[in-house]
Design a protein around this motif. Structure first.
Motif, PDB file in Angstrom:
ATOM      1  N   LEU A   1       1.078  19.215 -90.525  1.00  0.00           N
ATOM      2  CA  LEU A   1       1.485  19.615 -91.869  1.00  0.00           C
ATOM      3  C   LEU A   1       2.963  19.282 -92.049  1.00  0.00           C
ATOM      4  CD1 LEU A   1      -0.172  23.161 -91.875  1.00  0.00           C
ATOM      5  CD2 LEU A   1      -1.090  21.098 -92.967  1.00  0.00           C
ATOM      6  N   VAL A   2       3.404  19.227 -93.287  1.00  0.00           N
ATOM      7  CA  VAL A   2       4.815  18.940 -93.555  1.00  0.00           C
ATOM      8  C   VAL A   2       5.598  20.247 -93.606  1.00  0.00           C
ATOM      9  CG1 VAL A   2       6.479  17.930 -95.147  1.00  0.00           C
ATOM     10  CG2 VAL A   2       4.248  16.859 -94.857  1.00  0.00           C
ATOM     11  N   PHE A   3       6.584  20.382 -92.754  1.00  0.00           N
ATOM     12  CA  PHE A   3       7.466  21.553 -92.747  1.00  0.00           C
ATOM     13  C   PHE A   3       8.869  21.092 -93.091  1.00  0.00           C
ATOM     14  CE2 PHE A   3       3.916  23.217 -90.425  1.00  0.00           C
ATOM     15  CZ  PHE A   3       3.860  24.534 -90.836  1.00  0.00           C
ATOM     16  N   LEU A   4       9.402  21.633 -94.168  1.00  0.00           N
ATOM     17  CA  LEU A   4      10.710  21.251 -94.667  1.00  0.00           C
ATOM     18  C   LEU A   4      11.691  22.406 -94.472  1.00  0.00           C
ATOM     19  CD1 LEU A   4      12.465  19.193 -96.277  1.00  0.00           C
ATOM     20  CD2 LEU A   4      11.697  20.353 -98.357  1.00  0.00           C
ATOM     21  N   THR A   5      12.826  22.108 -93.863  1.00  0.00           N
ATOM     22  CA  THR A   5      13.839  23.132 -93.628  1.00  0.00           C
ATOM     23  C   THR A   5      15.203  22.625 -94.089  1.00  0.00           C
ATOM     24  OG1 THR A   5      14.012  22.331 -91.341  1.00  0.00           O
ATOM     25  CG2 THR A   5      12.726  24.338 -91.708  1.00  0.00           C
ATOM     26  N   ALA A   6      16.043  23.556 -94.548  1.00  0.00           N
ATOM     27  CA  ALA A   6      17.427  23.250 -94.915  1.00  0.00           C
ATOM     28  C   ALA A   6      18.350  23.921 -93.914  1.00  0.00           C
ATOM     29  CB  ALA A   6      17.727  23.750 -96.326  1.00  0.00           C
ATOM     30  N   HIS A   7      19.405  23.230 -93.500  1.00  0.00           N
ATOM     31  CA  HIS A   7      20.282  23.698 -92.432  1.00  0.00           C
ATOM     32  C   HIS A   7      21.747  23.634 -92.849  1.00  0.00           C
ATOM     33  CE1 HIS A   7      17.032  23.201 -89.307  1.00  0.00           C
ATOM     34  NE2 HIS A   7      16.589  22.415 -90.267  1.00  0.00           N
ATOM     35  N   ALA A   8      22.550  24.519 -92.265  1.00  0.00           N
ATOM     36  CA  ALA A   8      24.000  24.478 -92.447  1.00  0.00           C
ATOM     37  C   ALA A   8      24.667  25.000 -91.188  1.00  0.00           C
ATOM     38  CB  ALA A   8      24.420  25.315 -93.658  1.00  0.00           C
ATOM     39  N   CYS A   9      25.825  24.409 -90.844  1.00  0.00           N
ATOM     40  CA  CYS A   9      26.474  24.779 -89.585  1.00  0.00           C
ATOM     41  C   CYS A   9      27.958  24.437 -89.652  1.00  0.00           C
ATOM     42  CB  CYS A   9      25.813  24.006 -88.435  1.00  0.00           C
ATOM     43  SG  CYS A   9      26.511  24.326 -86.802  1.00  0.00           S
ATOM     44  N   PRO A  10      28.840  25.313 -89.150  1.00  0.00           N
ATOM     45  CA  PRO A  10      30.258  24.942 -89.015  1.00  0.00           C
ATOM     46  C   PRO A  10      30.384  23.738 -88.088  1.00  0.00           C
ATOM     47  CG  PRO A  10      29.921  27.303 -88.665  1.00  0.00           C
ATOM     48  CD  PRO A  10      28.575  26.672 -88.673  1.00  0.00           C
ATOM     49  N   ILE A  11      31.493  23.032 -88.170  1.00  0.00           N
ATOM     50  CA  ILE A  11      31.626  21.805 -87.370  1.00  0.00           C
ATOM     51  C   ILE A  11      32.712  21.890 -86.300  1.00  0.00           C
ATOM     52  CG2 ILE A  11      30.694  20.323 -89.183  1.00  0.00           C
ATOM     53  CD1 ILE A  11      33.567  19.520 -89.883  1.00  0.00           C
ATOM     54  N   VAL A  12      33.515  22.957 -86.296  1.00  0.00           N
ATOM     55  CA  VAL A  12      34.591  23.076 -85.305  1.00  0.00           C
ATOM     56  C   VAL A  12      34.371  24.342 -84.482  1.00  0.00           C
ATOM     57  CG1 VAL A  12      37.076  23.207 -84.918  1.00  0.00           C
ATOM     58  CG2 VAL A  12      36.188  21.851 -86.827  1.00  0.00           C
ATOM     59  N   PRO A  13      33.824  24.216 -83.264  1.00  0.00           N
ATOM     60  CA  PRO A  13      33.518  25.412 -82.471  1.00  0.00           C
ATOM     61  C   PRO A  13      34.744  26.201 -82.065  1.00  0.00           C
ATOM     62  CG  PRO A  13      33.243  23.419 -81.151  1.00  0.00           C
ATOM     63  CD  PRO A  13      33.452  22.973 -82.561  1.00  0.00           C
ATOM     64  N   GLY A  14      35.875  25.518 -81.885  1.00  0.00           N
ATOM     65  CA  GLY A  14      37.076  26.214 -81.440  1.00  0.00           C
ATOM     66  C   GLY A  14      37.518  27.302 -82.406  1.00  0.00           C
ATOM     67  N   ASP A  15      37.389  27.031 -83.706  1.00  0.00           N
ATOM     68  CA  ASP A  15      37.775  28.043 -84.698  1.00  0.00           C
ATOM     69  C   ASP A  15      36.903  29.287 -84.571  1.00  0.00           C
ATOM     70  OD1 ASP A  15      39.620  26.264 -85.603  1.00  0.00           O
ATOM     71  OD2 ASP A  15      38.525  25.680 -87.406  1.00  0.00           O
ATOM     72  N   LEU A  16      35.596  29.078 -84.362  1.00  0.00           N
ATOM     73  CA  LEU A  16      34.663  30.199 -84.234  1.00  0.00           C
ATOM     74  C   LEU A  16      34.978  31.037 -83.005  1.00  0.00           C
ATOM     75  CD1 LEU A  16      31.376  28.206 -84.991  1.00  0.00           C
ATOM     76  CD2 LEU A  16      32.619  29.680 -86.576  1.00  0.00           C
ATOM     77  N   LEU A  17      35.205  30.369 -81.877  1.00  0.00           N
ATOM     78  CA  LEU A  17      35.474  31.096 -80.637  1.00  0.00           C
ATOM     79  C   LEU A  17      36.811  31.828 -80.690  1.00  0.00           C
ATOM     80  CD1 LEU A  17      34.140  28.414 -78.136  1.00  0.00           C
ATOM     81  CD2 LEU A  17      33.203  30.707 -78.460  1.00  0.00           C
ATOM     82  N   ARG A  18      37.797  31.205 -81.295  1.00  0.00           N
ATOM     83  CA  ARG A  18      39.116  31.841 -81.392  1.00  0.00           C
ATOM     84  C   ARG A  18      39.029  33.133 -82.222  1.00  0.00           C
ATOM     85  NH1 ARG A  18      41.687  27.632 -82.130  1.00  0.00           N
ATOM     86  NH2 ARG A  18      41.368  27.446 -84.375  1.00  0.00           N
TER      87      ARG A  18
END
Length: 714
Positions: free
Chosen positions: A441-458
């Motif tokens: 079957l066709v399963f459609l998903t939309a995604h979003a993600c930050p691109i700089v891990p260092g900012d998140l960890l800090r």
């Protein structure tokens, strides 16, 4: 106790451990590591303090250093003296098992002060007894409460069994009955990992403990709860072993010790940036929306049972949300049809900007989803309050809360994903669509993600940590810590110090790195793969014992498998043909029987695989391990760096590949007695500046090149 006294005490514990180790060989690098940890952490201030002392030590410890003995002995001894605890975080189950079954018992046997250690797992690894009882028929019938997620695409194995006529409902009932019997009879502790056979993920999800469906102390099964019993053991432990995902997911939730009041070790620390991105990514399903029909019905039924009038028209909100999701789904399917061939694929929004036609419906989705989420949370709070005020209704309240909680993750994913998709600032997010037809079957998903891990960890991790050790065999890239410090959010942090501890192995005499010069350019995938496979097969015919071949893609590996002659087909074991443990066992059995054995593997076999001695005398590297260029997060980050005048290839791609190459070559020599050869078929390692830069970060092998079968000096 003074800092100097704590340092001395920790080093005394280290000396005791190494002196008690059978066949111990003095390793100056290991002691240097222990000294740095003890000296740095002894000055850390734990608990409430207006101006606390902090220390984060980043240590690359080469293969064979014995880093776990160095950090365990020092941090545990120091924590016991300071009456605090240690959290040890890993990236792999294999290291967790090593710590729990080997390293910590060995430490406990020699320390004067006894200590308790425990393994922390996520809530979803444990069964919810209330759910299990009802599904197994031991509770009230007719609830229609706890069911598998029918909207999710079935895994391929389950899909195949369904095609063969197996009744999935009958299989589930047998599973739940057997689990209930084992749990009631004391033959199982409710931990999924302790089952002899692992259930299908969809079957397990119906009985798994979940934060959203749990009333905690108000649940009638709280005293018998597998998860909370495990939490009690954790509370009594001086040393807690966890993984990076759990540590980051638990921030602010009190599932683990507060990080400002304990010592923390991140082993396999090079994984932290990638785990951070995963933790803060979000996705929503746009194909299966039946849960939105169930949601208002559930809210109304629960509100009626507790005599509460809903403040919002949830039926209207759910209908509006479903209509908006359908509208967005149609727009996105049209985008996919235009931009990809077939029904499988990924489409990324350039510069993180949504098309104009998506912004209004996505804004509607966000608004409707937030309204429903508030109604769900408010009703859940009322149900928990009723359970607290009237314990006689605890059972019915737990059931009602679980019904609401089943819908919370789906609704939460819509709120979070739509919010991220609409967000746009100076640093864009990665935003993309994915279509998957693997289940038929066709399963459609939309995604979003930050691109700089260092900012998140800090922001989320290092702001809380007081004393930490980050260690791995691969934290430097191209001879520098710069890339890791940037990715981990530690660059320019005055509390951070680094240490590189060389392996005790003599790589010049124990190993050799041969770079094969192919005529074909590695950028010309088809011609290069054909030539590389020819060279590889000739080399494989010379393998006397054990060897490992690492490929960068399944297509590349399949080309090599298809080219194997009858003799080599008997020798080669291919990743995916059987479970990893069985494959490694078969490989070991062949080598121990005096037969040649070669493992074909992909990315995951390039790290954490320990094949000492004859089990791996040669590592063949088919191509430099660059990440696939189609990863949407890496694409988005490269796009952003280019837009601000930076070079993503030099800044990201080369150092990331250098770390992988260090890991891959690290499979070759595992002990002081090993002798092994690494053969890389990618001429760029010697010919091009970025290749020579990667070479600087590898152990000091004797390096040579091979042209037309002739060995030449590098």
């Amino acid at each position: 106790m003074t800092s100097n006294a704590l340092t001395d005490l920790s080093l005394a514990a280290f000396d005791r451990v190494v002196n008690a180790t059978p066949g111990f060989r003095s390793r100056p690098g290991q002691r240097e590591m222990a000294q740095r940890i003890a000296g740095s952490l002894s000055s850390v201030t734990l608990g409430e303090h207006p101006n606390p002392g902090k220390a984060i030590i980043v240590i690359q410890a080469g293969t064979g250093v014995g880093k776990s003995a160095a950090y365990l002995s020092t941090t545990v001894a120091m924590a016991l003296a300071r009456k605090t605890r240690v959290v040890i975080s890993t990236a792999t189950v294999a290291l967790q098992e090593q710590l729990m079954t080997k390293d910590l018992p060995a430490l406990a046997a020699v320390l004067d002060t006894p200590f308790v250690y425990a393994l922390a797992k996520g809530r979803g690894r444990y069964v919810c007894k209330l759910k299990l009882e009802r599904l197994a028929g031991a509770g009230e019938a007719g609830d229609d409460l706890f069911e598998a997620d029918e909207d999710a695409p079935p895994p391929r194995a389950a899909f195949a069994r369904q095609m063969q006529g197996e009744d999935p409902e009958e299989r589930r009932m047998k599973l739940y009955d057997s689990l209930a019997v084992a749990l009631a009879g004391g033959k199982w502790d409710g931990d999924r990992d302790n089952l002899a056979e692992q259930p299908e993920p969809r079957d397990w999800s119906a009985v798994a403990a979940e934060r959203h469906t749990c009333t905690a102390r108000h649940c009638p099964r709280f005293r018998e709860c597998s998860y909370y019993n495990a939490r009690t053991k954790l509370a009594e432990a001086n040393v807690i072993v966890a993984n990076h995902d759990l540590v980051l997911a638990s921030l602010g939730r009190k599932a683990l010790p507060e990080l400002d009041n304990c010592l923390v070790v991140f082993d396999e620390g090079h994984h932290l940036p990638a785990v951070a991105l995963d933790q803060f990514a979000s996705a929503m399903d746009l194909s299966n929306l039946r849960w939105l029909d169930k949601l208002p019905k559930t809210l109304h039924e629960v509100s009626e049972k507790i005599n509460l009038t809903l403040a919002q028209d949830v039926t209207m909100l759910a209908q509006q949300l479903k209509a908006a999701l359908h509208d967005v789904g149609r727009i996105l399917m049209d985008l996919l049809k235009v931009n990809i061939s077939g029904y499988d694929g990924v489409y990324r929004f350039k510069n993180g900007v949504l098309p104009d036609e998506l912004r209004d419906p996505m804004t509607l989705i966000q608004g409707h989803a937030r309204g429903l989420s508030k109604a769900l949370e408010a009703l859940g709070a009322e149900v928990k309050l009723l359970a607290k005020e009237d314990p006689s209704q605890a059972v019915s309240c737990s059931v009602m809360y679980a019904r609401l909680g089943q819908l919370a993750p789906k609704l939460g994913s819509v709120v979070d994903t739509s919010s991220l998709l609409l967000e746009h600032g100076p640093q864009p997010l990665a935003k993309w669509l994915k279509s998957d037809t693997s289940s038929g079957l066709v399963f459609l998903t939309a995604h979003a993600c930050p691109i700089v891990p260092g900012d998140l960890l800090r922001q989320c991790l290092w702001s809380q940590v007081r004393g930490a050790v980050i260690t791995s065999a691969s934290l430097t890239s191209c001879g520098s810590f710069d890339y890791f410090l940037q990715e981990a959010g530690l660059v320019n942090n005055p509390c951070v110090s680094t240490l590189e501890v060389d392996s005790p192995f003599n790589y010049r005499t124990q190993g050799e790195l041969i770079v094969v010069e192919t005529a074909a350019d590695p950028k010309n995938a088809e011609a290069y793969t054909q030539e590389m496979v020819g060279e590889l097969l000739a080399d494989l015919s010379q393998v006397a014992h054990g060897a490992l071949v690492l490929f960068t893609s399944r297509v590349q590996m399949k080309a090599a498998v298809d080219a194997l002659g009858p003799a080599l087909q008997e020798v080669v074991l291919v990743q995916g043909q059987m479970a990893r443990g069985r494959l490694l066992g078969a490989h070991q059995a062949r080598v121990e029987a005096g037969l040649p054995s070669v493992i074909f593997g992909l990315q995951s076999f390039g790290e954490g695989l320990d094949l000492p001695g004859q089990l791996c005398e040669t590592v063949f590297i088919a191509k430099l391990p660059f990440s696939p260029p189609s990863d949407p997060v890496e694409e988005a980050r490269s796009e952003w760096l280019k837009s601000v005048g930076r070079d993503p290839f030099t800044e990201l791609v080369v150092p990331a590949t250098g770390i992988k190459l260090l890991q891959w070559t690290g499979r070759a020599i595992r002990t002081e007695d090993d002798h092994a050869t690494v053969i890389c078929y990618d001429r760029r390692l010697l010919r091009l500046p970025f290749g020579r830069r990667m070479l600087q970060g590898l152990p000091p092998y004797a390096v040579s090149r091979r042209v037309g079968g002739v060995a030449l000096a590098a």
